[in-house]
Design an enzyme around this catalytic site. Structure first.
Site, PDB file in Angstrom:
ATOM      1  N   GLU A  52       3.680  -9.065   3.828  1.00 22.96           N
ATOM      2  CA  GLU A  52       4.342 -10.351   3.583  1.00 22.96           C
ATOM      3  C   GLU A  52       5.255 -10.608   4.782  1.00 22.96           C
ATOM      4  OE1 GLU A  52       5.323 -11.337  -1.008  1.00 22.96           O
ATOM      5  OE2 GLU A  52       6.346  -9.574  -0.266  1.00 22.96           O
ATOM      6  N   HIS A  68       7.200  -7.218   5.449  1.00 22.50           N
ATOM      7  CA  HIS A  68       7.191  -6.391   4.241  1.00 22.50           C
ATOM      8  C   HIS A  68       5.830  -5.730   4.043  1.00 22.50           C
ATOM      9  CE1 HIS A  68       7.601  -6.181  -0.412  1.00 22.50           C
ATOM     10  NE2 HIS A  68       7.975  -5.044   0.149  1.00 22.50           N
ATOM     11  N   ASN A 110       7.236  -8.641  -5.128  1.00 21.35           N
ATOM     12  CA  ASN A 110       8.118  -7.976  -6.093  1.00 21.35           C
ATOM     13  C   ASN A 110       8.668  -8.900  -7.173  1.00 21.35           C
ATOM     14  OD1 ASN A 110       7.966  -5.246  -5.411  1.00 21.35           O
ATOM     15  ND2 ASN A 110       9.073  -5.697  -3.517  1.00 21.35           N
ATOM     16  N   SER A 151      12.355  -5.042   0.477  1.00 15.97           N
ATOM     17  CA  SER A 151      11.483  -5.415  -0.633  1.00 15.97           C
ATOM     18  C   SER A 151      11.922  -6.700  -1.303  1.00 15.97           C
ATOM     19  CB  SER A 151      11.532  -4.332  -1.713  1.00 15.97           C
ATOM     20  OG  SER A 151      11.017  -3.134  -1.248  1.00 15.97           O
TER      21      SER A 151
HETATM   22  N1  CAA Z   1      -0.263   7.875   2.310  1.00 17.27           N
HETATM   23  C1  CAA Z   1      -1.360   7.679   3.049  1.00 17.27           C
HETATM   24  N2  CAA Z   1      -2.597   7.642   2.554  1.00 17.27           N
HETATM   25  C2  CAA Z   1      -2.740   7.823   1.231  1.00 17.27           C
HETATM   26  C3  CAA Z   1      -1.646   8.047   0.383  1.00 17.27           C
HETATM   27  C4  CAA Z   1      -0.360   8.067   0.961  1.00 17.27           C
HETATM   28  N3  CAA Z   1       0.770   8.231   0.241  1.00 17.27           N
HETATM   29  N4  CAA Z   1      -2.090   8.186  -0.875  1.00 17.27           N
HETATM   30  C5  CAA Z   1      -3.434   8.063  -0.831  1.00 17.27           C
HETATM   31  N5  CAA Z   1      -3.817   7.826   0.440  1.00 17.27           N
HETATM   32  C6  CAA Z   1      -5.169   7.615   0.909  1.00 17.27           C
HETATM   33  C7  CAA Z   1      -5.999   8.849   0.683  1.00 17.27           C
HETATM   34  O1  CAA Z   1      -5.901   9.711   1.798  1.00 17.27           O
HETATM   35  C8  CAA Z   1      -7.381   8.264   0.543  1.00 17.27           C
HETATM   36  O2  CAA Z   1      -7.899   8.007   1.844  1.00 17.27           O
HETATM   37  P1  CAA Z   1      -9.311   8.627   2.246  1.00 17.27           P
HETATM   38  O3  CAA Z   1     -10.279   7.896   1.381  1.00 17.27           O
HETATM   39  O4  CAA Z   1      -9.371   8.318   3.679  1.00 17.27           O
HETATM   40  O5  CAA Z   1      -9.191  10.067   1.899  1.00 17.27           O
HETATM   41  C9  CAA Z   1      -7.172   6.899  -0.093  1.00 17.27           C
HETATM   42  O6  CAA Z   1      -5.785   6.591   0.108  1.00 17.27           O
HETATM   43  C10 CAA Z   1      -7.471   6.913  -1.576  1.00 17.27           C
HETATM   44  O7  CAA Z   1      -6.699   7.954  -2.149  1.00 17.27           O
HETATM   45  P2  CAA Z   1      -7.132   8.848  -3.370  1.00 17.27           P
HETATM   46  O8  CAA Z   1      -8.618   8.875  -3.445  1.00 17.27           O
HETATM   47  O9  CAA Z   1      -6.401  10.133  -3.304  1.00 17.27           O
HETATM   48  O10 CAA Z   1      -6.511   8.133  -4.619  1.00 17.27           O
HETATM   49  P3  CAA Z   1      -6.739   6.701  -5.203  1.00 17.27           P
HETATM   50  O11 CAA Z   1      -8.122   6.219  -5.050  1.00 17.27           O
HETATM   51  O12 CAA Z   1      -6.128   6.752  -6.535  1.00 17.27           O
HETATM   52  O13 CAA Z   1      -5.829   5.747  -4.296  1.00 17.27           O
HETATM   53  C11 CAA Z   1      -3.798   4.630  -3.989  1.00 17.27           C
HETATM   54  C12 CAA Z   1      -4.485   5.985  -4.096  1.00 17.27           C
HETATM   55  C13 CAA Z   1      -4.349   3.853  -2.787  1.00 17.27           C
HETATM   56  C14 CAA Z   1      -2.320   4.899  -3.764  1.00 17.27           C
HETATM   57  C15 CAA Z   1      -4.076   3.811  -5.302  1.00 17.27           C
HETATM   58  O14 CAA Z   1      -3.701   4.599  -6.421  1.00 17.27           O
HETATM   59  C16 CAA Z   1      -3.345   2.504  -5.374  1.00 17.27           C
HETATM   60  O15 CAA Z   1      -3.765   1.498  -4.791  1.00 17.27           O
HETATM   61  N6  CAA Z   1      -2.193   2.494  -6.090  1.00 17.27           N
HETATM   62  C17 CAA Z   1      -1.379   1.285  -6.223  1.00 17.27           C
HETATM   63  C18 CAA Z   1      -0.563   1.134  -4.966  1.00 17.27           C
HETATM   64  C19 CAA Z   1       0.313  -0.088  -5.009  1.00 17.27           C
HETATM   65  O16 CAA Z   1       0.331  -0.872  -5.952  1.00 17.27           O
HETATM   66  N7  CAA Z   1       1.102  -0.262  -3.940  1.00 17.27           N
HETATM   67  C20 CAA Z   1       2.055  -1.310  -3.873  1.00 17.27           C
HETATM   68  C21 CAA Z   1       3.387  -0.781  -4.345  1.00 17.27           C
HETATM   69  S1  CAA Z   1       4.622  -2.048  -4.349  1.00 17.27           S
HETATM   70  C22 CAA Z   1       5.124  -2.128  -2.759  1.00 17.27           C
HETATM   71  O17 CAA Z   1       4.720  -1.409  -1.895  1.00 17.27           O
HETATM   72  C23 CAA Z   1       6.152  -3.169  -2.467  1.00 17.27           C
HETATM   73  C24 CAA Z   1       7.557  -2.819  -2.699  1.00 17.27           C
HETATM   74  O18 CAA Z   1       8.385  -3.414  -2.045  1.00 17.27           O
HETATM   75  C25 CAA Z   1       8.004  -1.843  -3.721  1.00 17.27           C
HETATM   76  P1  NAD Z   2      13.120   6.308   1.422  1.00 13.12           P
HETATM   77  O1  NAD Z   2      14.270   6.680   0.545  1.00 13.12           O
HETATM   78  O2  NAD Z   2      11.837   7.061   1.289  1.00 13.12           O
HETATM   79  O3  NAD Z   2      13.542   6.409   2.971  1.00 13.12           O
HETATM   80  C1  NAD Z   2      14.678   5.796   3.524  1.00 13.12           C
HETATM   81  C2  NAD Z   2      15.053   6.568   4.787  1.00 13.12           C
HETATM   82  O4  NAD Z   2      16.054   5.822   5.502  1.00 13.12           O
HETATM   83  C3  NAD Z   2      15.652   7.937   4.513  1.00 13.12           C
HETATM   84  O5  NAD Z   2      14.922   8.910   5.253  1.00 13.12           O
HETATM   85  C4  NAD Z   2      17.096   7.841   5.016  1.00 13.12           C
HETATM   86  O6  NAD Z   2      17.562   9.052   5.602  1.00 13.12           O
HETATM   87  C5  NAD Z   2      16.967   6.756   6.053  1.00 13.12           C
HETATM   88  N1  NAD Z   2      18.220   6.043   6.341  1.00 13.12           N
HETATM   89  C6  NAD Z   2      19.100   5.569   5.438  1.00 13.12           C
HETATM   90  N2  NAD Z   2      20.106   4.939   6.101  1.00 13.12           N
HETATM   91  C7  NAD Z   2      19.824   5.011   7.435  1.00 13.12           C
HETATM   92  C8  NAD Z   2      20.474   4.543   8.620  1.00 13.12           C
HETATM   93  N3  NAD Z   2      21.617   3.885   8.536  1.00 13.12           N
HETATM   94  N4  NAD Z   2      19.876   4.798   9.816  1.00 13.12           N
HETATM   95  C9  NAD Z   2      18.728   5.504   9.898  1.00 13.12           C
HETATM   96  N5  NAD Z   2      18.069   5.963   8.799  1.00 13.12           N
HETATM   97  C10 NAD Z   2      18.620   5.718   7.591  1.00 13.12           C
HETATM   98  O7  NAD Z   2      12.890   4.746   1.191  1.00 13.12           O
HETATM   99  P2  NAD Z   2      11.519   3.907   1.287  1.00 13.12           P
HETATM  100  O8  NAD Z   2      10.827   3.972  -0.014  1.00 13.12           O
HETATM  101  O9  NAD Z   2      10.822   4.293   2.544  1.00 13.12           O
HETATM  102  O10 NAD Z   2      12.106   2.424   1.413  1.00 13.12           O
HETATM  103  C11 NAD Z   2      12.654   1.951   2.619  1.00 13.12           C
HETATM  104  C12 NAD Z   2      12.720   0.435   2.597  1.00 13.12           C
HETATM  105  O11 NAD Z   2      11.387  -0.092   2.403  1.00 13.12           O
HETATM  106  C13 NAD Z   2      13.576  -0.165   1.482  1.00 13.12           C
HETATM  107  O12 NAD Z   2      14.171  -1.354   1.952  1.00 13.12           O
HETATM  108  C14 NAD Z   2      12.542  -0.470   0.404  1.00 13.12           C
HETATM  109  O13 NAD Z   2      12.948  -1.491  -0.474  1.00 13.12           O
HETATM  110  C15 NAD Z   2      11.378  -0.929   1.260  1.00 13.12           C
HETATM  111  N6  NAD Z   2      10.052  -0.807   0.633  1.00 13.12           N
HETATM  112  C16 NAD Z   2       9.785   0.254  -0.176  1.00 13.12           C
HETATM  113  C17 NAD Z   2       8.524   0.362  -0.751  1.00 13.12           C
HETATM  114  C18 NAD Z   2       8.181   1.520  -1.627  1.00 13.12           C
HETATM  115  O14 NAD Z   2       7.157   1.470  -2.313  1.00 13.12           O
HETATM  116  N7  NAD Z   2       8.951   2.585  -1.649  1.00 13.12           N
HETATM  117  C19 NAD Z   2       7.540  -0.592  -0.471  1.00 13.12           C
HETATM  118  C20 NAD Z   2       7.839  -1.661   0.393  1.00 13.12           C
HETATM  119  C21 NAD Z   2       9.126  -1.760   0.936  1.00 13.12           C
END
Ligand code: CAA
Ligand code: NAD
Length: 282
Positions: free
Chosen positions: A152, A140, A190, A119
């Site tokens: 990304e 990403h 991020n 991330s």
């Molecule tokens: N896995 C797979 N599919 C999922 C899911 C999950 N965890 N959660 C929801 N879905 C699917 C549902 O099955 C549904 O699909 P269908 O229409 O085919 O049934 C669809 O998504 C819409 O779901 P819902 O109607 O239940 O709920 P919603 O309309 O509120 O949507 C959401 C759910 C898509 C998660 C929406 O709330 C959303 O876009 N949230 C923001 C997500 C976001 O910002 N993601 C980026 C996070 S940051 C990141 O990823 C980067 C990082 O490094 C941290």
């Molecule tokens: P998570 O905690 O759900 O899963 C991580 C998994 O990796 C666990 O099942 C753990 O057992 C496994 N693991 C740890 N060390 C390992 C190793 N040495 N070999 C094999 N398996 C190992 O974490 P996550 O949320 O899936 O995040 C995973 C990566 O994706 C991180 O780098 C995170 O920053 C990135 N990411 C996360 C998100 C998010 O929304 N959670 C979105 C984009 C990117």
């Protein structure tokens, strides 16, 4: 280069999603985790999501069976020896990631590409743990992977043009939209998202408002699909903290200081949805 077989390392929420999307797009996939329970859970989640897609008539029963046939579990990193692309999605920690990349460098075929779903961590530093930095790249995905359209693609200092093109091409085959990004802390996504989440946590920490009300403001006031605290719980509070630490250290600017409340929750084991408790209870 042609990518046919992919290994995804880490069967957590991101790894399982990436494996599912790759298998649905016709690639052979090995889903690897060092933790047997996590691997079972990841494989079961994929099956459940595919069953839901069949129930909703989005895919046929036959397509589900074909996807599952292309997917196999793996518990040994050495299984990378049969793969063209390895996508790492394990914990957001540089020491753990560089150890895995150094091992992968020994097992994966010479021409294989090693991608990381990090991330925020520097791709250049992860690449330096291998003897093939030109074949290391950031890929990403966003959470939930089957739903979100963006990938990304991050070039490390030494990433070759050939590697970049192969990953851009692969991203399009997964029906995702690639965006090219340079290797800076937090990339684009991020660097913008996480300070907003951190600020929402400060708002709760300083007693300005409750988590529910902060989320309502951002959902109804700004039309965000999820409020920032629900989103933080969904991403994982440990992952949010790691990302803020990378931004804080990488830019050396106090504006990225992780909120003490975020640290406290992570120390308590309140990691959000995946642990059953974060800003909300699950
Ligand atoms: N896995 C797979 N599919 C999922 C899911 C999950 N965890 N959660 C929801 N879905 C699917 C549902 O099955 C549904 O699909 P269908 O229409 O085919 O049934 C669809 O998504 C819409 O779901 P819902 O109607 O239940 O709920 P919603 O309309 O509120 O949507 C959401 C759910 C898509 C998660 C929406 O709330 C959303 O876009 N949230 C923001 C997500 C976001 O910002 N993601 C980026 C996070 S940051 C990141 O990823 C980067 C990082 O490094 C941290
Ligand atoms: P998570 O905690 O759900 O899963 C991580 C998994 O990796 C666990 O099942 C753990 O057992 C496994 N693991 C740890 N060390 C390992 C190793 N040495 N070999 C094999 N398996 C190992 O974490 P996550 O949320 O899936 O995040 C995973 C990566 O994706 C991180 O780098 C995170 O920053 C990135 N990411 C996360 C998100 C998010 O929304 N959670 C979105 C984009 C990117």
């Amino acid at each position: 280069m042609t990518i046919k077989k992919v290994m995804v390392i880490g069967a957590g929420q991101m790894g399982a999603g990436i494996a599912q999307v790759c298998a649905q797009s016709g690639f052979s996939v090995l889903l690897n985790d060092m933790n047997e329970d996590a691997l079972d859970k990841g494989m079961n989640n994929i099956e459940k999501l595919l069953t839901r897609a069949v129930d909703k008539e989005r895919i046929t029963e036959e397509a589900k069976a074909e996807t599952l046939n292309r997917l196999a579990p793996s518990s040994q990193l050495s299984d990378a020896e049969s793969c063209d692309l390895i996508i790492e999605a394990i914990v957001e920690n540089m020491d753990v990631k560089t150890k895995v990349f150094s091992d992968l460098d020994k097992f994966a075929p010479k021409q294989a590409i090693l991608a990381t779903n990090t991330s925020s961590l520097p791709i250049t530093e992860i690449a330096a743990a291998t003897n093939r930095p030109e074949q290391v790249i950031g890929m990403h995905f966003m959470n939930p992977v089957p739903v979100m359209k963006l990938v990304e693609i991050i070039r490390g200092l030494q990433t070759s043009e050939e590697t970049y093109q192969a990953i851009e091409n692969m991203t399009e085959k997964l029906s995702k939209t690639p965006v090219e990004v340079q290797d800076f802390p937090g990339f684009v996504s991020n660097r913008i998202l996480m300070p907003m989440i951190n600020e929402a946590i400060y708002t709760v920490y300083e007693g300005v408002s409750s988590p529910e009300d902060v989320d309502t403001v951002m959902k109804l006031g700004m039309n965000h699909p999820m409020g920032p605290l629900t989103l933080a719980d969904f991403i994982g509070l440990d992952t949010c903290l790691y990302i803020m630490e990378v931004l804080h250290e990488g830019f050396g600017d106090s504006k990225y200081r992780p909120c003490p409340l975020l640290r406290k929750y992570v120390k308590a084991g309140w990691l959000g949805k995946k642990s059953g408790r974060g800003f909300y209870q699950y």
